[in-house]
Design a protein around this motif. Structure first.
Motif, PDB file in Angstrom:
ATOM      1  N   GLY A 167       0.883  -1.116   0.029  1.00 42.04           N
ATOM      2  CA  GLY A 167      -0.121  -0.169   0.082  1.00 42.04           C
ATOM      3  C   GLY A 167       0.892   1.269   0.042  1.00 42.04           C
ATOM      4  N   ALA A 168       0.085   2.414  -0.092  1.00 44.61           N
ATOM      5  CA  ALA A 168       0.777   3.747  -0.334  1.00 44.61           C
ATOM      6  C   ALA A 168       1.421   3.929  -1.536  1.00 44.61           C
ATOM      7  CB  ALA A 168       1.598   4.131   0.991  1.00 44.61           C
ATOM      8  N   ALA A 169       1.886   5.114  -1.642  1.00 41.22           N
ATOM      9  CA  ALA A 169       2.702   5.546  -2.978  1.00 41.22           C
ATOM     10  C   ALA A 169       3.866   4.938  -2.804  1.00 41.22           C
ATOM     11  CB  ALA A 169       2.996   7.122  -2.674  1.00 41.22           C
ATOM     12  N   GLY A 180      -6.555   2.480   1.997  1.00 37.22           N
ATOM     13  CA  GLY A 180      -7.540   3.359   2.374  1.00 37.22           C
ATOM     14  C   GLY A 180      -8.726   2.378   2.333  1.00 37.22           C
ATOM     15  N   SER A 181      -9.733   2.896   2.860  1.00 39.10           N
ATOM     16  CA  SER A 181     -11.204   2.449   3.137  1.00 39.10           C
ATOM     17  C   SER A 181     -12.101   2.850   1.814  1.00 39.10           C
ATOM     18  CB  SER A 181     -11.748   3.025   4.485  1.00 39.10           C
ATOM     19  OG  SER A 181     -11.994   1.733   5.197  1.00 39.10           O
ATOM     20  N   PRO A 182     -12.872   2.075   1.348  1.00 34.77           N
ATOM     21  CA  PRO A 182     -13.080   0.717   1.532  1.00 34.77           C
ATOM     22  C   PRO A 182     -12.182  -0.165   0.509  1.00 34.77           C
ATOM     23  CG  PRO A 182     -14.652   1.558  -0.002  1.00 34.77           C
ATOM     24  CD  PRO A 182     -13.451   2.787   0.267  1.00 34.77           C
ATOM     25  N   ARG A 183     -11.221   0.563  -0.053  1.00 37.48           N
ATOM     26  CA  ARG A 183     -10.593  -0.592  -0.888  1.00 37.48           C
ATOM     27  C   ARG A 183      -9.640  -1.503  -0.279  1.00 37.48           C
ATOM     28  NH1 ARG A 183      -5.780   0.557  -5.066  1.00 37.48           N
ATOM     29  NH2 ARG A 183      -6.143  -1.562  -6.073  1.00 37.48           N
ATOM     30  N   GLN A 184      -9.068  -1.120   0.834  1.00 44.36           N
ATOM     31  CA  GLN A 184      -8.196  -2.347   1.674  1.00 44.36           C
ATOM     32  C   GLN A 184      -9.201  -3.547   2.119  1.00 44.36           C
ATOM     33  OE1 GLN A 184      -6.586   0.253   4.479  1.00 44.36           O
ATOM     34  NE2 GLN A 184      -8.146   0.639   5.648  1.00 44.36           N
ATOM     35  N   HIS A 195      -7.294  16.734  13.956  1.00 49.56           N
ATOM     36  CA  HIS A 195      -5.783  17.058  13.543  1.00 49.56           C
ATOM     37  C   HIS A 195      -5.590  16.692  11.971  1.00 49.56           C
ATOM     38  CE1 HIS A 195      -1.364  16.988  13.733  1.00 49.56           C
ATOM     39  NE2 HIS A 195      -1.477  15.575  13.326  1.00 49.56           N
ATOM     40  N   ARG A 196      -6.228  15.397  11.722  1.00 50.05           N
ATOM     41  CA  ARG A 196      -5.846  15.114  10.309  1.00 50.05           C
ATOM     42  C   ARG A 196      -6.527  16.036   9.442  1.00 50.05           C
ATOM     43  NH1 ARG A 196      -7.317   9.084   8.918  1.00 50.05           N
ATOM     44  NH2 ARG A 196      -6.330   9.779   7.034  1.00 50.05           N
ATOM     45  N   ALA A 197      -7.765  16.622   9.932  1.00 51.14           N
ATOM     46  CA  ALA A 197      -8.530  17.623   9.020  1.00 51.14           C
ATOM     47  C   ALA A 197      -7.840  18.648   8.906  1.00 51.14           C
ATOM     48  CB  ALA A 197      -9.762  17.826   9.305  1.00 51.14           C
TER      49      ALA A 197
HETATM   50  N1  UDP Z   1      -3.734   4.214  -1.152  1.00 47.72           N
HETATM   51  C1  UDP Z   1      -3.072   3.260  -2.188  1.00 47.72           C
HETATM   52  N2  UDP Z   1      -3.976   3.128  -3.204  1.00 47.72           N
HETATM   53  C2  UDP Z   1      -4.996   3.647  -3.618  1.00 47.72           C
HETATM   54  C3  UDP Z   1      -5.510   4.652  -2.617  1.00 47.72           C
HETATM   55  C4  UDP Z   1      -4.817   5.047  -1.660  1.00 47.72           C
HETATM   56  O1  UDP Z   1      -2.090   2.740  -1.615  1.00 47.72           O
HETATM   57  O2  UDP Z   1      -5.590   3.226  -4.543  1.00 47.72           O
HETATM   58  C5  UDP Z   1      -2.989   4.575   0.137  1.00 47.72           C
HETATM   59  C6  UDP Z   1      -2.541   6.156   0.313  1.00 47.72           C
HETATM   60  O3  UDP Z   1      -1.306   6.341  -0.294  1.00 47.72           O
HETATM   61  C7  UDP Z   1      -2.399   6.168   1.750  1.00 47.72           C
HETATM   62  C8  UDP Z   1      -3.367   5.153   2.163  1.00 47.72           C
HETATM   63  O4  UDP Z   1      -3.958   4.323   1.109  1.00 47.72           O
HETATM   64  O5  UDP Z   1      -1.368   5.568   2.192  1.00 47.72           O
HETATM   65  C9  UDP Z   1      -4.909   5.871   2.719  1.00 47.72           C
HETATM   66  O6  UDP Z   1      -4.605   5.735   4.033  1.00 47.72           O
HETATM   67  P1  UDP Z   1      -5.849   6.723   4.854  1.00 47.72           P
HETATM   68  O7  UDP Z   1      -6.228   5.971   6.277  1.00 47.72           O
HETATM   69  O8  UDP Z   1      -5.663   8.130   4.898  1.00 47.72           O
HETATM   70  O9  UDP Z   1      -6.987   6.371   4.352  1.00 47.72           O
HETATM   71  P2  UDP Z   1      -8.590   6.588   4.456  1.00 47.72           P
HETATM   72  O10 UDP Z   1      -9.020   5.203   4.920  1.00 47.72           O
HETATM   73  O11 UDP Z   1      -8.744   7.358   5.551  1.00 47.72           O
HETATM   74  O12 UDP Z   1      -9.037   6.898   3.047  1.00 47.72           O
END
Ligand code: UDP
Length: 252
Positions: free
Chosen positions: A116-118, A171-175, A222-224
């Motif tokens: 995950g992440a960039a 990120g949710s809901p993708r994960q 804080h996040r906002a």
């Molecule tokens: N992210 C990812 N692939 C995607 C969309 C998001 O890897 O297609 C990563 C993004 O780089 C970040 C994390 O997912 O590291 C999102 O985390 P965050 O908790 O901010 O997401 P939320 O669940 O709050 O949207």
């Protein structure tokens, strides 16, 4: 005492971070001996998750597959203090839990994989974590920007490297959808653990809220302030709904 408490309508584990980390080890040991057919799915709940759970059927269906949902939000703990006979003892913030998990994994010789992440962020997270947990084995990292067609290949790589715990930060809901859709492609793993923006935190690209804001249930604020354009509208819309569900659907 039941193992879960209903928080905002979602059955949520009563386990502390330390207990959850020990559960991770025993599940992974079971998976290694072949007595756990499929990895267990470990998800986190917070205000946004609770709002989405009641709003989107598809997300609700994904959450129904979870073996454990933990409470990653101080407002959830506060709601149980107000409304339950036996409140939750502790918040399981993933950014803290990773260290409990890394300590236990180092001692037990478990192998982590970060997805995950960039690009490069999960790798930097691994480097930072290893500085604090030198015996930790992270057998693979991969960024989180891929298509559905790439998922089988990613899972093959995760299995081939002997992973015990796959941390999924998309990120949710993708994960949660990724975890449910790919569980059967990940035999031999003990846990698939969703972790949101964990890798960004570990890599050092996102600052954590000060302690007083965390214990006052204001981490969202804080996040906002860090990402007002992305998160401001989200919290404005999800917070009142999450508060409603927390007040009306939290019970032992
Ligand atoms: N992210 C990812 N692939 C995607 C969309 C998001 O890897 O297609 C990563 C993004 O780089 C970040 C994390 O997912 O590291 C999102 O985390 P965050 O908790 O901010 O997401 P939320 O669940 O709050 O949207």
């Amino acid at each position: 005492m039941a193992h879960t408490v209903t928080v905002g309508g979602i059955p949520t584990t009563r386990m502390t971070r330390a207990e959850l980390a020990r559960q991770m080890v025993s599940d992974c040991q079971e998976a290694r001996t072949g007595s756990l057919a499929l990895p267990r799915l470990i998800f986190s709940s917070n205000g946004s998750v609770i709002a989405a759970f009641h709003r989107h059927r598809e997300f609700r269906n994904s959450l129904a597959h979870a073996d454990i949902v933990d409470a990653d939000g101080m407002p959830l703990i506060m709601a149980t203090r107000l409304l339950c006979r036996v409140p939750l003892r502790e918040r399981v913030a993933t950014t803290d839990f990773i260290h409990d998990a890394a300590t236990e994994a180092s001692a037990a010789g478990l192998r982590f994989y970060f997805l995950g992440a960039a690009p490069n962020v999960a790798e930097q997270a691994m480097v930072k974590l290893r500085a604090r947990h030198p015996a930790l084995q992270v057998v693979g990292t991969r960024h989180g920007y891929f298509s559905a067609e790439e998922e089988p290949g990613i899972c093959e790589d995760v299995v081939r490297r002997g992973t015990d715990v796959l941390w999924v930060g998309l990120g949710s809901p993708r994960q949660e959808m990724f975890a449910v859709a790919n569980r059967a492609r990940l035999p031999g793993l003990g846990w698939i653990r969703t972790c949101g923006g964990l890798f960004d935190h570990c890599a050092g690209s996102v600052r954590r809220a000060p302690d007083w804001m965390q214990s006052a249930g204001l981490e969202w604020l804080h996040r906002a302030t860090l990402e007002p354009l992305r998160l401001g509208p989200r919290y404005l819309s999800t917070n009142p709904r999450a508060a409603f569900h927390l007040m009306t659907k939290t019970h032992d």
